[in-house]
Design an enzyme around this catalytic site. Structure first.
Site, PDB file in Angstrom:
ATOM      1  N   LYS A  10     -12.669  -0.625  -5.958  1.00 37.35           N
ATOM      2  CA  LYS A  10     -13.934   0.121  -6.051  1.00 37.35           C
ATOM      3  C   LYS A  10     -13.690   1.509  -6.623  1.00 37.35           C
ATOM      4  O   LYS A  10     -12.585   2.056  -6.613  1.00 37.35           O
ATOM      5  CB  LYS A  10     -14.606   0.229  -4.678  1.00 37.35           C
ATOM      6  CG  LYS A  10     -13.782   0.945  -3.599  1.00 37.35           C
ATOM      7  CD  LYS A  10     -13.939   2.451  -3.559  1.00 37.35           C
ATOM      8  CE  LYS A  10     -13.088   3.095  -2.488  1.00 37.35           C
ATOM      9  NZ  LYS A  10     -13.050   4.566  -2.553  1.00 37.35           N
ATOM     10  N   PRO A 107      -3.597  -0.477  -7.638  1.00 35.24           N
ATOM     11  CA  PRO A 107      -2.514   0.442  -7.252  1.00 35.24           C
ATOM     12  C   PRO A 107      -2.581   0.820  -5.777  1.00 35.24           C
ATOM     13  O   PRO A 107      -3.663   0.976  -5.206  1.00 35.24           O
ATOM     14  CB  PRO A 107      -2.752   1.656  -8.153  1.00 35.24           C
ATOM     15  CG  PRO A 107      -3.455   1.107  -9.349  1.00 35.24           C
ATOM     16  CD  PRO A 107      -4.335   0.011  -8.822  1.00 35.24           C
ATOM     17  N   VAL A 108      -1.408   0.964  -5.175  1.00 35.08           N
ATOM     18  CA  VAL A 108      -1.306   1.290  -3.752  1.00 35.08           C
ATOM     19  C   VAL A 108      -1.654   2.756  -3.520  1.00 35.08           C
ATOM     20  O   VAL A 108      -1.275   3.632  -4.299  1.00 35.08           O
ATOM     21  CB  VAL A 108       0.118   0.998  -3.239  1.00 35.08           C
ATOM     22  CG1 VAL A 108       0.284   1.436  -1.792  1.00 35.08           C
ATOM     23  CG2 VAL A 108       0.431  -0.484  -3.384  1.00 35.08           C
ATOM     24  N   ALA A 109      -2.385   3.025  -2.432  1.00 36.73           N
ATOM     25  CA  ALA A 109      -2.714   4.395  -2.004  1.00 36.73           C
ATOM     26  C   ALA A 109      -3.330   5.212  -3.127  1.00 36.73           C
ATOM     27  O   ALA A 109      -3.034   6.392  -3.292  1.00 36.73           O
ATOM     28  CB  ALA A 109      -1.461   5.094  -1.469  1.00 36.73           C
ATOM     29  N   GLY A 110      -4.235   4.571  -3.882  1.00 35.37           N
ATOM     30  CA  GLY A 110      -4.839   5.256  -5.016  1.00 35.37           C
ATOM     31  C   GLY A 110      -6.305   5.568  -4.845  1.00 35.37           C
ATOM     32  O   GLY A 110      -6.958   6.005  -5.789  1.00 35.37           O
ATOM     33  N   GLY A 111      -6.871   5.327  -3.655  1.00 32.69           N
ATOM     34  CA  GLY A 111      -8.285   5.613  -3.449  1.00 32.69           C
ATOM     35  C   GLY A 111      -9.206   4.576  -4.061  1.00 32.69           C
ATOM     36  O   GLY A 111     -10.390   4.838  -4.260  1.00 32.69           O
ATOM     37  N   ALA A 113      -9.348   1.268  -2.785  1.00 37.11           N
ATOM     38  CA  ALA A 113      -9.628   0.261  -1.748  1.00 37.11           C
ATOM     39  C   ALA A 113      -8.803  -1.006  -1.885  1.00 37.11           C
ATOM     40  O   ALA A 113      -9.289  -2.100  -1.582  1.00 37.11           O
ATOM     41  CB  ALA A 113     -11.121  -0.076  -1.718  1.00 37.11           C
ATOM     42  N   GLY A 115      -6.259  -2.018   0.022  1.00 35.13           N
ATOM     43  CA  GLY A 115      -6.108  -2.618   1.342  1.00 35.13           C
ATOM     44  C   GLY A 115      -7.402  -3.233   1.839  1.00 35.13           C
ATOM     45  O   GLY A 115      -7.399  -4.307   2.458  1.00 35.13           O
ATOM     46  N   SER A 116      -8.520  -2.561   1.568  1.00 34.21           N
ATOM     47  CA  SER A 116      -9.823  -3.096   1.983  1.00 34.21           C
ATOM     48  C   SER A 116     -10.160  -4.370   1.218  1.00 34.21           C
ATOM     49  O   SER A 116     -10.758  -5.298   1.774  1.00 34.21           O
ATOM     50  CB  SER A 116     -10.913  -2.042   1.761  1.00 34.21           C
ATOM     51  OG  SER A 116     -10.696  -0.915   2.586  1.00 34.21           O
ATOM     52  N   ASP A 148     -14.513   0.715   3.965  1.00 31.09           N
ATOM     53  CA  ASP A 148     -14.696   0.174   2.622  1.00 31.09           C
ATOM     54  C   ASP A 148     -14.709  -1.351   2.585  1.00 31.09           C
ATOM     55  O   ASP A 148     -15.032  -1.941   1.550  1.00 31.09           O
ATOM     56  CB  ASP A 148     -13.586   0.669   1.686  1.00 31.09           C
ATOM     57  CG  ASP A 148     -13.684   2.154   1.383  1.00 31.09           C
ATOM     58  OD1 ASP A 148     -14.794   2.715   1.501  1.00 31.09           O
ATOM     59  OD2 ASP A 148     -12.654   2.755   1.015  1.00 31.09           O
TER      60      ASP A 148
END
Length: 315
Positions: A10, A107-111, A113, A115-116, A148
């Protein structure tokens, strides 16, 4: 049985942040849109091992970037356990153990979502396996997992309020093209919100200009109204991100903003070719860890705009 499900990342076209609530969360008014970067989850049942209680997940593996947890605190693992828990409220029949595999395209930890999206795809997979649970239950569990996750479950273009989990459809007539610059170093979401509170920043809770721009459908109209209340806080913690924004504008982007709580910088471009050109220019300059051209919202049939089943195979 092997079930494969997919969910999209997102972008927050508008992120208005109100004061902190009693529960510690901030009141949000945000406009979500899916981007065509995806997470793919495969759930494989182990029919020879039945589980009566506790987690049914025996193993979680990941293809893609390093740093993704493969333990029970992974959101996809938690999503499986949560929905199995709902089933056990009325049916205690033992279930086969399962293995999960995540193929990461966000991408990881990129804002954005990632993981969501994993959690949303896992919910769809479990629903196909032992459901149906109904959309209301899926959304309820999604909201328990994270703010999210409900949007990643539904996709499209949505107005989010509350923590972002209360969703209403928004009409969007355009297709937008982005170059998303991923930072080599993460940025803690709680730290960004704490800095926002410390800075006593104003809140942008009116999405009328954004709604009008989405109805217009042009990239130029959207460029004028992109808004993120967390940007000053994120840039205060990471001043180097300003250089990324300036590099993007020099390369030809129409507008730039911090994606969510950062540290990804989203560069809005005229069209798909422009997004590729901007991405190539920034990669040539060595700006960021990686740069991803992307399109929003995800095109295609409505059933595929959120988390959806890709395939079901019976072994």
């Amino acid at each position: 049985m092997r079930i494969t499900a997919r969910a999209w990342g997102k972008i927050n076209l508008h992120l208005g942040v109100g004061p902190a609530r009693e529960d510690g969360y901030h009141e949000l008014v945000t406009v979500f849109q899916t981007i065509d970067l995806a997470e793919t989850i495969t759930l494989t049942t182990l029919e020879d091992e039945l589980v009566e209680e506790g987690s049914v997940v025996r193993q979680l593996t990941v293809t893609g970037p390093r740093g993704v947890p493969t333990t029970p605190d992974n959101l996809a693992w938690r999503a499986v356990d949560a929905l199995v828990g709902r089933r056990r409220e009325h049916d205690r029949t033992p279930l086969p153990a399962v293995e999960l595999h995540i193929d990461k395209g966000i991408p990881v930890a990129g804002g954005m979502a990632g993981g969501s999206a994993d959690a949303a795809a896992a919910l769809r997979a479990v629903d196909a396996w032992i459901g149906p649970f109904g959309e209301e239950t899926l959304l309820e569990v999604a909201a328990e997992l994270g703010s999210d996750v409900p949007f990643c479950l539904l996709g499209g273009t949505k107005l989010g309020t509350g923590r972002g989990e209360q969703l209403v459809d928004m009409l969007s007539r355009g297709t937008y093209h982005w170059a998303l610059v991923v930072s080599p170093k993460g940025l803690s979401t709680p730290e960004v919100f704490a800095k926002f509170d410390e800075m006593s920043l104003p809140s942008s809770m009116d999405v009328t200009p954004m709604s009008q721009a989405l109805l217009d459908g042009s990239a130029g109209a959207l460029a004028e109204v992109l808004e993120n209340d967390l940007a000053p806080a994120a840039l205060s913690l990471r001043p180097d991100l300003r250089k990324t924004q300036l590099a993007g504008l020099r390369a030809g982007a129409l507008a730039t903003m911090v994606s969510g709580s950062g540290p990804t910088i989203a560069l809005l471009c005229d069209d798909a070719q422009s997004a590729r050109d901007v991405a190539d220019a920034l990669m040539d300059e060595g700006v960021g860890l990686s740069v991803h051209p992307a399109t929003s919202p995800v095109p295609g049939p409505a059933k595929n705009r959120g988390a959806h089943i890709v395939s079901i195979e019976s072994e």
